[in-house]
Design a protein around this motif. Structure first.
Motif, PDB file in Angstrom:
ATOM      1  N   LYS A  50       0.830  -1.213   0.000  1.00  0.00           N
ATOM      2  CA  LYS A  50       0.000   0.000   0.000  1.00  0.00           C
ATOM      3  C   LYS A  50       0.863   1.261   0.000  1.00  0.00           C
ATOM      4  O   LYS A  50       0.622   2.191  -0.770  1.00  0.00           O
ATOM      5  CB  LYS A  50      -0.943   0.019   1.192  1.00  0.00           C
ATOM      6  N   GLU A  51       1.872   1.293   0.863  1.00  0.00           N
ATOM      7  CA  GLU A  51       2.713   2.482   0.949  1.00  0.00           C
ATOM      8  C   GLU A  51       3.523   2.703  -0.331  1.00  0.00           C
ATOM      9  O   GLU A  51       3.713   3.843  -0.759  1.00  0.00           O
ATOM     10  CB  GLU A  51       3.621   2.401   2.171  1.00  0.00           C
ATOM     11  N   MET A  52       3.969   1.641  -0.948  1.00  0.00           N
ATOM     12  CA  MET A  52       4.697   1.783  -2.209  1.00  0.00           C
ATOM     13  C   MET A  52       3.762   2.258  -3.317  1.00  0.00           C
ATOM     14  O   MET A  52       4.158   3.101  -4.134  1.00  0.00           O
ATOM     15  CB  MET A  52       5.366   0.460  -2.590  1.00  0.00           C
ATOM     16  N   ALA A  53       2.540   1.763  -3.348  1.00  0.00           N
ATOM     17  CA  ALA A  53       1.561   2.229  -4.344  1.00  0.00           C
ATOM     18  C   ALA A  53       1.288   3.713  -4.146  1.00  0.00           C
ATOM     19  O   ALA A  53       1.226   4.477  -5.121  1.00  0.00           O
ATOM     20  CB  ALA A  53       0.279   1.417  -4.250  1.00  0.00           C
ATOM     21  N   ASP A  54       1.154   4.134  -2.901  1.00  0.00           N
ATOM     22  CA  ASP A  54       0.922   5.547  -2.606  1.00  0.00           C
ATOM     23  C   ASP A  54       2.101   6.420  -3.067  1.00  0.00           C
ATOM     24  O   ASP A  54       1.916   7.591  -3.379  1.00  0.00           O
ATOM     25  CB  ASP A  54       0.693   5.758  -1.107  1.00  0.00           C
ATOM     26  N   ALA A  55       3.301   5.828  -3.105  1.00  0.00           N
ATOM     27  CA  ALA A  55       4.504   6.558  -3.526  1.00  0.00           C
ATOM     28  C   ALA A  55       4.743   6.478  -5.039  1.00  0.00           C
ATOM     29  O   ALA A  55       5.717   7.044  -5.536  1.00  0.00           O
ATOM     30  CB  ALA A  55       5.721   6.032  -2.771  1.00  0.00           C
ATOM     31  N   GLY A  56       3.876   5.751  -5.768  1.00  0.00           N
ATOM     32  CA  GLY A  56       3.993   5.707  -7.220  1.00  0.00           C
ATOM     33  C   GLY A  56       4.670   4.484  -7.799  1.00  0.00           C
ATOM     34  O   GLY A  56       5.188   4.533  -8.904  1.00  0.00           O
ATOM     35  N   TYR A  57       4.663   3.385  -7.059  1.00  0.00           N
ATOM     36  CA  TYR A  57       5.248   2.141  -7.540  1.00  0.00           C
ATOM     37  C   TYR A  57       4.145   1.088  -7.653  1.00  0.00           C
ATOM     38  O   TYR A  57       3.176   1.116  -6.908  1.00  0.00           O
ATOM     39  CB  TYR A  57       6.287   1.602  -6.546  1.00  0.00           C
ATOM     40  N   ARG A  58       4.346   0.129  -8.578  1.00  0.00           N
ATOM     41  CA  ARG A  58       3.394  -0.978  -8.652  1.00  0.00           C
ATOM     42  C   ARG A  58       4.132  -2.277  -8.406  1.00  0.00           C
ATOM     43  O   ARG A  58       5.293  -2.446  -8.807  1.00  0.00           O
ATOM     44  CB  ARG A  58       2.660  -1.004  -9.985  1.00  0.00           C
ATOM     45  N   LEU A  59       3.469  -3.185  -7.741  1.00  0.00           N
ATOM     46  CA  LEU A  59       4.042  -4.482  -7.414  1.00  0.00           C
ATOM     47  C   LEU A  59       4.134  -5.328  -8.681  1.00  0.00           C
ATOM     48  O   LEU A  59       3.141  -5.501  -9.394  1.00  0.00           O
ATOM     49  CB  LEU A  59       3.158  -5.182  -6.374  1.00  0.00           C
ATOM     50  N   VAL A  60       5.325  -5.853  -8.984  1.00  0.00           N
ATOM     51  CA  VAL A  60       5.505  -6.692 -10.173  1.00  0.00           C
ATOM     52  C   VAL A  60       6.022  -8.081  -9.838  1.00  0.00           C
ATOM     53  O   VAL A  60       6.068  -8.944 -10.711  1.00  0.00           O
ATOM     54  CB  VAL A  60       6.422  -6.017 -11.218  1.00  0.00           C
ATOM     55  N   GLY A  61       6.397  -8.325  -8.584  1.00  0.00           N
ATOM     56  CA  GLY A  61       6.875  -9.648  -8.199  1.00  0.00           C
ATOM     57  C   GLY A  61       6.814  -9.844  -6.710  1.00  0.00           C
ATOM     58  O   GLY A  61       7.069  -8.913  -5.946  1.00  0.00           O
TER      59      GLY A  61
END
Length: 65
Positions: free
Chosen positions: A35-46
């Protein structure tokens, strides 16, 4: 991680290795990191689980959006 994102090339990847926990025991739950990474502009890829016997460790790979 927002500040780091600005220094990365488009499409760059970032890996995070941690263990599930509540923050008090040197770990942070997988869902909180995503969630925090998505909020910072990253998407989970692995997503990978590491092979320790307790099953608590994880390795997440994110890509700059």
């Amino acid at each position: 991680m927002k500040a780091v994102r600005a220094a990365l090339r488009p499409g760059a990847k970032v890996g995070i290795i941690d263990r599930n926990g509540n923050g008090a025991n040197h770990g942070l739950n997988h869902d909180v990191v995503v969630k925090e990474m998505a909020d910072a502009g990253y998407r989970l890829v692995g997503t990978y689980t590491l092979t320790k016997a307790d099953g608590q460790d994880y390795f997440l790979i994110f890509q700059v959006q």
